[in-house]
Design an enzyme around this catalytic site. Structure first.
Site, PDB file in Angstrom:
ATOM      1  N   THR A 111      -8.633  -7.148   3.530  1.00  0.00           N
ATOM      2  CA  THR A 111      -9.110  -7.796   4.753  1.00  0.00           C
ATOM      3  C   THR A 111      -8.597  -7.034   5.969  1.00  0.00           C
ATOM      4  OG1 THR A 111      -7.199  -9.284   4.948  1.00  0.00           O
ATOM      5  CG2 THR A 111      -9.059 -10.051   3.624  1.00  0.00           C
ATOM      6  N   GLY A 159      -1.344  -9.900   0.294  1.00  0.00           N
ATOM      7  CA  GLY A 159      -0.374 -10.901   0.711  1.00  0.00           C
ATOM      8  C   GLY A 159       0.621 -11.187  -0.395  1.00  0.00           C
ATOM      9  N   THR A 194       0.835  -1.210   0.000  1.00  0.00           N
ATOM     10  CA  THR A 194       0.000   0.000   0.000  1.00  0.00           C
ATOM     11  C   THR A 194       0.863   1.250   0.000  1.00  0.00           C
ATOM     12  OG1 THR A 194      -1.794  -1.145   1.137  1.00  0.00           O
ATOM     13  CG2 THR A 194      -1.800   1.260   1.236  1.00  0.00           C
ATOM     14  N   GLU A 253      -3.502  -3.426  -6.664  1.00  0.00           N
ATOM     15  CA  GLU A 253      -2.699  -3.904  -5.533  1.00  0.00           C
ATOM     16  C   GLU A 253      -3.138  -5.290  -5.102  1.00  0.00           C
ATOM     17  OE1 GLU A 253      -1.712  -2.952  -0.849  1.00  0.00           O
ATOM     18  OE2 GLU A 253      -2.656  -1.390  -2.059  1.00  0.00           O
ATOM     19  N   LYS A 264      -7.751  -2.045  -5.208  1.00  0.00           N
ATOM     20  CA  LYS A 264      -7.438  -3.179  -4.331  1.00  0.00           C
ATOM     21  C   LYS A 264      -8.608  -4.147  -4.425  1.00  0.00           C
ATOM     22  CE  LYS A 264      -5.255  -4.966  -0.549  1.00  0.00           C
ATOM     23  NZ  LYS A 264      -3.829  -5.140  -0.281  1.00  0.00           N
ATOM     24  N   ASP A 296      -6.159   0.094   3.618  1.00  0.00           N
ATOM     25  CA  ASP A 296      -5.637   0.302   2.263  1.00  0.00           C
ATOM     26  C   ASP A 296      -6.407   1.367   1.485  1.00  0.00           C
ATOM     27  OD1 ASP A 296      -3.837  -1.674   2.883  1.00  0.00           O
ATOM     28  OD2 ASP A 296      -4.915  -3.252   1.822  1.00  0.00           O
TER      29      ASP A 296
END
Length: 234
Positions: free
Chosen positions: A41, A118, A16, A115, A37, A54
């Site tokens: 989460t 993980g 981010t 984006e 994005k 984010d």
């Protein structure tokens, strides 16, 4: 136009931060830029106010007005892998919906910065059959890799690069994030670039993301790779 992914070699690696930095740098050139994005989460609750980090950072630091509906398709409260966070809420992630959103945004904007969540092998379904890597491949967009400078980054970065190359995904550049200037970090960066010479930028360790407003990467080969490509097409 040139659109691309910002992907990481691991979670909590600064994707981010790099997305916001690239968004601002390219917006300063007069380009219409939106971050996107697909899945986020980890709902944050502060003083009774709930938000997602984010997309909130996108809105906070963008130099242009962003449409909230353009920024995200799936938000899940649990700070977990997308497939598990979705399962906890009785939902399924539809990758076709993500790809359609990318397609729509590409028609509207000069640059779309997608984006990831993980690392690239993060699963998006409970069976583990679909990963973020599959979505990246299907989107046919190149990537900017965000990686650490600390111990362990050589292995994580080289494995990520090999996975991308084996699937024919173009790597535009590498962002080495969180650098403190140590000899170990310098050697890590040099070793990775010896194996895979790529345009790159070294981004210092920020205490707060707000420091991104005062930082410039316009003199780096990473930015030159993105901007020269963009201006050539535009």
């Amino acid at each position: 136009m040139q659109h691309f992914w910002v992907i990481g070699t691991d979670t909590d690696i600064g994707k981010t931060c790099v997305t916001v930095l690239l968004m601002r740098q390219l917006q300063k050139q007069g380009l219409r830029v939106t971050p996107y994005k697909p899945v986020q989460t980890g709902e944050v609750i502060e003083e009774g106010h709930a938000y997602y980090y984010d997309t909130t950072m996108y809105e906070t630091y963008s130099l242009q007005q962003l449409e909230r509906t353009d920024l995200n398709d799936y938000s899940f409260k649990e700070p977990a892998s997308p497939h598990f966070a979705a399962q906890l809420e009785g939902q399924k992630i539809d990758t076709k919906r993500i790809l359609e959103q990318i397609k729509r945004l590409k028609k509207m904007m000069d640059i779309v910065i997608c984006e990831g969540a993980g690392g690239i092998f993060v699963p998006l379904d409970v069976n583990g059959e679909v990963t973020f890597l599959d979505v990246i491949k299907q989107s046919q967009l190149p990537v900017v890799i965000v990686t650490r400078t600390k111990l362990g980054t050589i292995n994580h970065t080289l494995l990520t690069l090999e996975a991308l190359y084996s699937r024919g995904i173009e790597v535009l550049a590498i962002a080495f994030n969180g650098d403190t200037g140590s000899a170990l970090e310098r050697n890590n960066i040099e070793t990775i670039l010896q194996h895979h010479p790529k345009p790159y930028a070294i981004i210092p360790q920020y205490k707060e993301l707000s420091e991104v407003m005062d930082h410039s990467i316009t003199n780096t080969s990473l930015y030159e790779r993105l901007y020269q490509y963009d201006t050539k097409i535009i």
